[in-house]
Design a protein around this motif. Structure first.
Motif, mmCIF file in Angstrom:
data_model
loop_
_atom_site.group_PDB
_atom_site.id
_atom_site.type_symbol
_atom_site.label_atom_id
_atom_site.label_comp_id
_atom_site.label_asym_id
_atom_site.label_seq_id
_atom_site.Cartn_x
_atom_site.Cartn_y
_atom_site.Cartn_z
ATOM 1 N N SER A 145 0.875 3.789 -3.234
ATOM 2 C CA SER A 145 0.565 5.128 -2.952
ATOM 3 C C SER A 145 1.860 6.193 -3.211
ATOM 4 C CB SER A 145 0.304 5.275 -1.371
ATOM 5 O OG SER A 145 -0.620 4.433 -1.051
ATOM 6 N N VAL A 190 -10.556 9.257 -0.908
ATOM 7 C CA VAL A 190 -10.918 8.025 -0.245
ATOM 8 C C VAL A 190 -10.910 7.121 -1.291
ATOM 9 C CG1 VAL A 190 -12.532 6.930 1.345
ATOM 10 C CG2 VAL A 190 -11.852 9.203 1.708
ATOM 11 N N LEU A 191 -11.718 7.112 -2.354
ATOM 12 C CA LEU A 191 -12.139 6.408 -3.314
ATOM 13 C C LEU A 191 -10.851 5.925 -3.972
ATOM 14 C CD1 LEU A 191 -15.031 5.737 -4.225
ATOM 15 C CD2 LEU A 191 -14.406 6.655 -6.411
ATOM 16 N N LEU A 223 -5.683 0.164 -1.895
ATOM 17 C CA LEU A 223 -5.802 -0.671 -1.001
ATOM 18 C C LEU A 223 -6.098 -2.196 -1.744
ATOM 19 C CD1 LEU A 223 -5.294 -1.223 1.713
ATOM 20 C CD2 LEU A 223 -7.959 -1.022 2.227
ATOM 21 N N THR A 224 -7.328 -1.964 -2.494
ATOM 22 C CA THR A 224 -7.649 -3.425 -3.283
ATOM 23 C C THR A 224 -6.348 -3.875 -4.007
ATOM 24 O OG1 THR A 224 -9.605 -2.097 -3.383
ATOM 25 C CG2 THR A 224 -9.660 -4.212 -4.309
ATOM 26 N N ARG A 225 -5.776 -2.763 -4.935
ATOM 27 C CA ARG A 225 -4.826 -3.412 -5.802
ATOM 28 C C ARG A 225 -3.736 -4.065 -4.799
ATOM 29 N NH1 ARG A 225 -1.356 -2.438 -10.389
ATOM 30 N NH2 ARG A 225 0.573 -1.892 -9.656
ATOM 31 N N SER A 226 -3.553 -3.413 -3.788
ATOM 32 C CA SER A 226 -2.287 -3.969 -2.772
ATOM 33 C C SER A 226 -2.696 -5.533 -2.430
ATOM 34 C CB SER A 226 -2.110 -2.917 -1.618
ATOM 35 O OG SER A 226 -1.965 -1.566 -2.193
ATOM 36 N N LEU A 274 -7.578 5.840 -2.591
ATOM 37 C CA LEU A 274 -7.129 4.920 -1.764
ATOM 38 C C LEU A 274 -7.659 3.698 -1.458
ATOM 39 C CD1 LEU A 274 -6.291 7.581 1.259
ATOM 40 C CD2 LEU A 274 -4.792 6.583 -0.237
ATOM 41 N N LEU A 275 -8.981 3.501 -1.622
ATOM 42 C CA LEU A 275 -9.570 2.425 -1.605
ATOM 43 C C LEU A 275 -9.082 1.471 -2.657
ATOM 44 C CD1 LEU A 275 -13.238 2.705 -0.225
ATOM 45 C CD2 LEU A 275 -11.329 1.015 0.563
ATOM 46 N N LEU A 276 -8.887 2.153 -4.032
ATOM 47 C CA LEU A 276 -8.777 1.282 -5.139
ATOM 48 C C LEU A 276 -7.167 0.836 -4.838
ATOM 49 C CD1 LEU A 276 -9.864 3.485 -8.160
ATOM 50 C CD2 LEU A 276 -10.227 0.993 -7.902
ATOM 51 N N PHE A 332 0.762 -1.104 0.083
ATOM 52 C CA PHE A 332 0.084 0.200 -0.076
ATOM 53 C C PHE A 332 1.084 1.376 0.137
ATOM 54 C CE2 PHE A 332 -2.487 3.162 2.209
ATOM 55 C CZ PHE A 332 -3.758 3.173 1.259
#
Lengths: 497, 171
Positions: free
Chosen positions: A25, A62-63, A69-72, A65-67, A21
């Motif tokens: 980022s 936030v969206l 996170l999902t990728r990670s 960041l969520l993406l 993550f």
């Protein structure tokens, strides 16, 4: 002796998601840095962005960041490795699947690294490198330390090079540890011109970015007015330039010290039976295991100040090492005897050479010709500052350049025996380059037109990591050297790694 | 049986005494074509500047520039021709030798046991002239690689297969 099972495909530590993550980022922020800077500027100034309110922007953020996170998480789930008989296997990739296999015998280096984030969450990174590519083939970014060490031992254990096999039965033994005092002295005795150039380049880069902003401050004009006022007084100009030089020197020294300190903090050299491990770094920690058979060249560097403090740097060169990691392949702050001892660890037949052969006097002529460039350049700069009094600078530059030439010629030598080639060089610094003759890849003679007339030639010796030059020897000697080196390589038929 | 007798350097095989095989004369065409392309672009740019930029300094500098470029052109042609004559290669039982350069002469020797891989390449023009370039790669990036241009294609293939067998012999 190891309790981990590497036969089954396994994932890295769950904490790897955090590291992934962080990395993802960081990549996004780095590539979009200019946009982000511009957006946040207009956001703060206008309280809105292209008519979009702050809350919508935050939602978007936030969206994203969520993406990320999902990728990670997906990256983590799809990353599996195992060891089977003599090979290491890795499969990775979310959409584009990638399978990598590395034969244990082809592994050149295994690094254990830790950046700040990895230090915080107590995981280490393990990189596996072969001689095939300039980048590490395998990067496992989150393993517990004990698992990483076990994996490293597993990978090194069965290397068919018999020299390593008995390795891990022996206890680790720390041969050398750099004290803080040594690191500070080491930093202090660095070549500050290099640091100065780095800072100069950095400031230059900043200046070109913020040129408009600085122009508004009218620093230039104030400075010009100041100069015109005091133009008559040469004494003042000299004081001014001397103080500028002093400030630059001070900043450069500080930079050198901090840089050396960060890079080499807690430097340790750990001796195993046949391999040597280097550990170092403050923010970015690294551990490198060095196998003598993989080392192509070594170089011992020191300078006058360092000699006074008893400091030597040992640089180790391998084939195709990642450029970013290159700076870690050195051990600083060694005493002369420690440097010799470690060199013998890497190259068994290493000895301090007694018999030295010198380059021809022609080398001095070449050096003087080469010195013309800096000489003209210095005078040109001086002309811009002092106008007609530009020659003043030559009171310093001519003796300085002559001294440098004298040193360079004095320190140049070469020496060859049945197993080793040693080449000395350097002007301010003193460098001793050593290579084993059976690691030579190719040999060449090089001769300029004027050298041909004088029957002088340079011998180039190529290994997989660098080229070593035996400068300006007599043509006959050059041929004899080439013939001898070729004979040794071709008759011994030893492997180069 | 293990022996360890003294090596007499003067008795070692002499790499410098080997006479080199010249590369194909047709390679001169390729060199000429390359130079012609380079300089026609440069001359073209100069002439375009002269025609389209109607400023005084351009037209006054034009003839100087043309003269300098012409001199460079002649110089380059002469150097290229002399360098061409210096190009040559030779095979010994253990290694391959390649020499090039007139201003800066370099003679490189690569032992067969250090060859990593080989490559034969043909450019469009080389194909028409039945020429090929042979690349001999060693390990690492220090620059001990050889590239022998202007070999007749048959010769290139012969050397390629000879070297391949030599490498395999070692393995």
């Amino acid at each position: 002796m190891n309790t981990f099972n590497f036969q089954e495909p396994s994932r890295q530590s769950v904490r790897g998601i955090v590291v992934l993550f962080g990395l993802n980022s960081y990549k996004i922020i780095k590539s979009l840095f200019v946009f982000i800077a511009a957006f946040s500027y207009s956001l703060i100034k206008n309280k809105a962005l292209f008519g979009v309110s702050i809350s919508t922007v935050l939602l978007l953020l936030v969206l994203i960041l969520l993406l990320v996170l999902t990728r990670s998480i997906l990256q983590y789930l799809n990353f599996k490795f195992h060891v089977y008989s003599d090979d290491f296997f890795l499969s990775k990739g979310i959409i584009n699947k990638e399978n990598i296999s590395v034969s244990k015998t082809k592994i050149q280096n295994i690094y254990i690294k830790q950046n700040v984030l990895q230090q915080l969450i107590h995981v280490v990174q393990l990189d596996i490198e072969t001689a095939g590519d300039a980048k590490a083939e395998v990067k496992i970014i989150a393993l517990s330390r004990s698992l990483a060490i076990a994996l490293k031992e597993e990978l090194l254990l069965n290397i068919s090079n018999a020299e390593v096999t008995a390795e891990f039965l022996k206890e680790d033994h720390i041969y050398y540890k750099a004290s803080i005092k040594k690191l500070l002295l080491e930093g202090f005795s660095q070549n500050h011109i290099k640091s100065f150039l780095i800072i100069f380049g950095f400031i230059g880069g900043l200046y070109s970015t913020y040129e408009n902003f600085l122009e508004n401050l009218k620093i230039g004009e104030t400075f010009k007015a100041f100069m015109i006022q005091n133009q008559q007084a040469i004494g003042f100009l000299i004081v001014l330039s001397v103080s500028i030089v002093l400030v630059a020197l001070f900043i450069s020294i500080l930079f050198s010290i901090v840089n050396t300190f960060l890079l080499n903090y807690n430097l340790q050299v750990i001796e195993h039976k046949k391999t040597v491990e280097i550990k170092k770094g403050l923010f970015n920690k690294v551990a490198i295991n060095l196998l003598p058979s993989r080392i192509q060249n070594i170089e011992i560097v020191t300078n006058r100040v360092k000699q006074y403090f008893g400091l030597n740097t040992l640089r180790i060169k391998q084939a195709m090492v990642d450029k970013k990691l290159l700076k870690h392949f050195s051990i600083v702050g060694l005493s002369a005897s420690q440097a010799t001892y470690l060199s013998q660890k890497f190259i068994t037949s290493f000895t301090r050479i007694q018999e030295k052969a010198k380059p021809e006097k022609y080398y001095i002529r070449i050096l003087f010709l080469k010195a013309l460039f800096p000489f003209v350049f210095i005078n040109f700069i001086s002309f811009l500052i002092f106008n007609m009094n530009f020659w003043i600078v030559n009171i310093i530059s001519i003796p300085l350049l002559s001294l440098l030439i004298y040193w360079r010629y004095k320190k140049a030598y070469y020496s060859i025996n049945d197993t080793l080639l040693v080449v000395g060089s350097g002007s301010m610094s003193t460098s001793t380059q050593v290579l084993e003759i059976h690691k030579i890849q190719a040999v060449a003679t090089k001769q300029g037109l004027f050298q041909k007339i004088r029957k002088i030639a340079t011998v180039q010796v190529f290994t997989a990591s660098k080229v070593t030059n035996i400068l300006y020897v007599k043509e006959d000697t050059a041929h004899a050297i080439v013939n001898f080196l070729l004979y040794q390589v071709e008759s011994q038929r030893k492997d180069w790694m | 049986m293990f022996t360890n007798s003294e090596i007499k350097i003067e008795n070692l095989p002499k790499a410098e005494a080997v006479s080199l095989n010249p590369i194909s004369k047709s390679y001169l065409y390729i060199i000429s074509i390359n130079i012609a392309i380079q300089y026609s672009v440069l001359f073209g740019l100069l002439i375009l500047a002269h025609v389209f930029i109607k400023k005084e300094w351009v037209s006054s500098a034009f003839y100087y520039a043309i003269t300098v470029l012409l001199l460079l052109f002649v110089f380059q042609c002469v150097i290229s021709y002399l360098s061409f004559k210096k190009r040559g290669y030779a095979l010994r039982t253990q290694d391959i030798i390649y020499a090039k350069g007139w201003l800066n002469h370099q003679r490189t020797t690569v032992p067969f046991i250090r060859i990593q891989h080989l490559e034969t390449k043909q450019s469009f023009i080389a194909k028409k002239l039945k020429l090929a370039s042979l690349y001999v790669y060693t390990a690492g990036e220090s620059g001990g690689d050889l590239s022998i241009s202007g070999l007749p294609i048959d010769e290139a293939i012969n050397i390629h297969s000879l070297l391949t067998s030599k490498i395999n012999e070692h393995v």
